[in-house]
Design a protein around this motif. Sequence first.
Motif: not given
Length: 257
Positions: A99-116, A143-149
């Motif tokens: 099994v192929r496992f992907l561990c992901a930590y997606a960006p938080n994004g900080e605030s709407l409209g920001s570069d992040k 695919l496992l992880g904190d996807l921040n959504v």
Amino acid sequence: MLLATWNVNSIRARDEKVRGWLADKKPDVVCLQELKVEDDKFPRADYEALGWHVATFGQRTYNGVAILSRLPLEGVTRGLEDGEDDPQARLIGATIGGVRFLCAYAPNGESLGSDKYQYKLRWFGRLRRYLDSRFTAQTPLALLGDLNVAPEPRDVHDPHRWEPTVLFHGDARAALLQVARFGLTDAFRVKRDEPGLYSWWDYRAGSFHKNQGLRIDHVYVTAPLLDRVAAAEIDRAARKNPTPSDHAPVLVELRDP
């Protein structure tokens, strides 16, 4: 096979708690996020002494992901490998038991409209292209992880309050949905469809005790693994410990093929 994902919010701060939790829960594959250490600072020897195979993609102070496995790790990859100049350590992959496992930590994004936030949306697009270029919907993949959504209103204690934020805004949810449309199913929801199940709670204002949280930590699987999903849980008890991470581990059990 018991799978787990956990944003530990600093492996240095939670190392003893993580090792105790592993001994208690006995998972087979664990994906960790937000290590906040470089690879050479990860306590690899301690985990290997306990029988774990370890692969890390660390970063000083921020980010960082790791895969721990009872079985050997094959074909370890780090990053999105798309040629972009991106120093953030957010994705690691390995094959375990076919099994192929992907561990992901997606960006938080900080605030709407920001570069992040724009980086966050682009990152999900890059992740979808990564999947498209390397796998198919028939690849046994998790695919496992904190996807921040949080994907749906039932994944948020107060959708009206959280909709204008980076964790539940429509654009962020659409970006995650586009990744899922590769051929991924939310394995947790295969077994648990009730509302009020969250994996992250703000440290402030007694959010955990009031259960004012969001489900932003996920386990997604492709079709070959879907029928194997046997159980799912969020281990709230791990969030009750002194000085805990603000995330709780999410576990999904797969039946043997």
